[in-house]
Write a protein that holds these residues in place. Structure first.
Motif, short mmCIF file in Angstrom:
data_model
loop_
_atom_site.label_atom_id
_atom_site.label_comp_id
_atom_site.label_asym_id
_atom_site.label_seq_id
_atom_site.Cartn_x
_atom_site.Cartn_y
_atom_site.Cartn_z
N LEU A 273 45.74 43.89 36.61
CA LEU A 273 45.25 44.96 35.76
C LEU A 273 46.41 45.66 35.05
O LEU A 273 47.58 45.47 35.39
N THR A 274 46.06 46.48 34.05
CA THR A 274 47.09 47.20 33.29
C THR A 274 47.18 48.64 33.78
O THR A 274 46.17 49.37 33.77
N ASN A 275 48.36 49.00 34.26
CA ASN A 275 48.54 50.39 34.70
C ASN A 275 48.24 51.35 33.55
O ASN A 275 48.62 51.11 32.39
N GLY A 276 47.51 52.42 33.89
CA GLY A 276 47.18 53.43 32.89
C GLY A 276 45.87 53.20 32.20
O GLY A 276 45.41 54.06 31.44
N THR A 277 45.24 52.03 32.42
CA THR A 277 43.93 51.75 31.82
C THR A 277 42.85 51.97 32.88
O THR A 277 42.97 51.50 34.01
N ALA A 278 41.79 52.70 32.51
CA ALA A 278 40.69 52.95 33.44
C ALA A 278 39.76 51.74 33.45
O ALA A 278 39.36 51.23 32.40
N TYR A 279 39.40 51.30 34.63
CA TYR A 279 38.49 50.17 34.79
C TYR A 279 37.26 50.59 35.59
O TYR A 279 37.34 51.46 36.46
N THR A 280 36.15 49.94 35.27
CA THR A 280 34.97 50.02 36.15
C THR A 280 34.74 48.62 36.72
O THR A 280 35.21 47.61 36.18
N PHE A 281 33.97 48.60 37.82
CA PHE A 281 33.78 47.34 38.55
C PHE A 281 32.31 47.18 38.95
O PHE A 281 31.59 48.17 39.13
N ARG A 282 31.90 45.93 39.05
CA ARG A 282 30.57 45.62 39.58
C ARG A 282 30.67 44.34 40.41
O ARG A 282 31.56 43.50 40.18
N VAL A 283 29.74 44.22 41.35
CA VAL A 283 29.78 43.10 42.31
C VAL A 283 28.37 42.53 42.45
O VAL A 283 27.38 43.28 42.49
N SER A 284 28.26 41.22 42.52
CA SER A 284 26.97 40.55 42.82
C SER A 284 27.21 39.54 43.94
O SER A 284 28.32 39.05 44.15
N ALA A 285 26.14 39.25 44.67
CA ALA A 285 26.24 38.36 45.84
C ALA A 285 25.58 37.01 45.52
O ALA A 285 24.63 36.92 44.75
#
Length: 294
Positions: A273-285
């Motif tokens: 990832l890039t430091n200083g960039t905000a990320y969101t995450f999602r997960v599926s099974a």
């Protein structure tokens, strides 16, 4: 002689003039398993001598064959050794001391038959609360198959007939099953005579669907990475979870799948990832049925 007529002889034994009997009538047959049960009406005239036997003949559409049934004066016979599924006609003639009379009028055609043999190769494919079955059709016993009886069992002892209506297709989708429960199946065929033996029991099949969505996805920032945790789905869909798909997005619109290999652990560290960039995450099974909702 020229002197006159002499004394008469001693009387002869009694002699009864006779001819061969007339033809039997009303020959009719009832189909059985490789046989036909015949009945007929005795000739109107026995020709003046008692009937001593009946000659029974059958025809498969090519030629007449005498059925070797021994000697009998009964106006019935069961003709055996026939081929199921082949139409036969019959005729009967009567015998007395003077000989064998004319044959009866030919009967209507009768086709021997029995119940079908057992279907084979019953196999199932898992679905969501259902299993799609296929099998190989059996010998029809000489009469067209009119239906298949499909049964399921969760324990190999208690069998439930699946109400799928009437169908001659060698397949069925058994619905109303419980995801995660293993079932075995067996099938039998029905024709005009009845229902035949059941097939060998299929291998077990477990209905399943894709898992539900994981919950409580949370991340902890690191150096060019985020450590994620989540809670496993409430439902695995009836099959064990085999992997989680982790995705990240810098804008909530463009999602990138993180190549983290295969893992059933409810956590992952997303790197690159890039430091200083905000990320969101999602997960599926993922399970054997597929990948569920994120």
């Amino acid at each position: 002689n020229v002197a006159g007529t002499g004394a008469v002889s001693t009387a002869s034994w009694a002699v009864t003039p006779a001819a061969a009997p007339s033809a039997p009538t009303s020959v009719a047959g009832t189909a059985g398993n490789a046989q036909v049960s015949l009945t007929w009406t005795a000739p109107a005239s026995n020709g003046g001598a008692a009937i001593t036997d009946y000659v029974v003949e059958f025809n498969d559409g090519a030629s007449w064959t005498i059925f070797a049934d021994g000697v009998s004066t009964t106006a019935s016979a069961t003709v055996t050794g026939l081929a199921n599924g082949t139409a036969y006609t019959f005729r009967v003639s009567a015998t007395n001391a003077a000989g064998t009379g004319l044959a009866s009028t030919v009967s209507s055609a009768v086709t021997p038959r029995t119940v079908p043999s057992a279907p084979t190769s019953v196999t199932g494919t898992s679905g969501n609360t259902q299993v799609s079955l296929t099998w190989t059709a059996p010998n029809n016993g000489g009469s067209a198959i009119t239906d298949y009886v499909v049964e399921s069992s969760p324990d190999g002892a208690t069998w439930t007939v699946f109400a799928d209506g009437v169908s001659t297709a060698a397949s069925a989708t058994v619905t109303g099953l419980t995801n995660g429960q293993a079932y075995t199946f067996r099938v039998s065929a029905t024709n005009a005579v009845g229902t035949g033996a059941t097939s060998a029991v299929s291998g077990s099949v477990t209905p399943a669907t894709a898992p539900g969505a994981p919950t409580s996805v949370a991340g902890t920032a690191g150096n060019a990475q985020v450590s994620l945790t989540w809670t496993a789905p409430v439902s695995n869909g009836g099959a064990a979870i085999t992997d989680y798909v982790v995705e990240s997005s810098p804008d909530g619109t463009t999602w990138t799948t993180f190549a983290d290999g295969v893992s059933t652990t409810a956590s992952a560290t997303v790197t690159g990832l890039t430091n200083g960039t905000a990320y969101t995450f999602r997960v599926s099974a993922t399970n054997a049925a597929g990948t569920g909702l994120a």
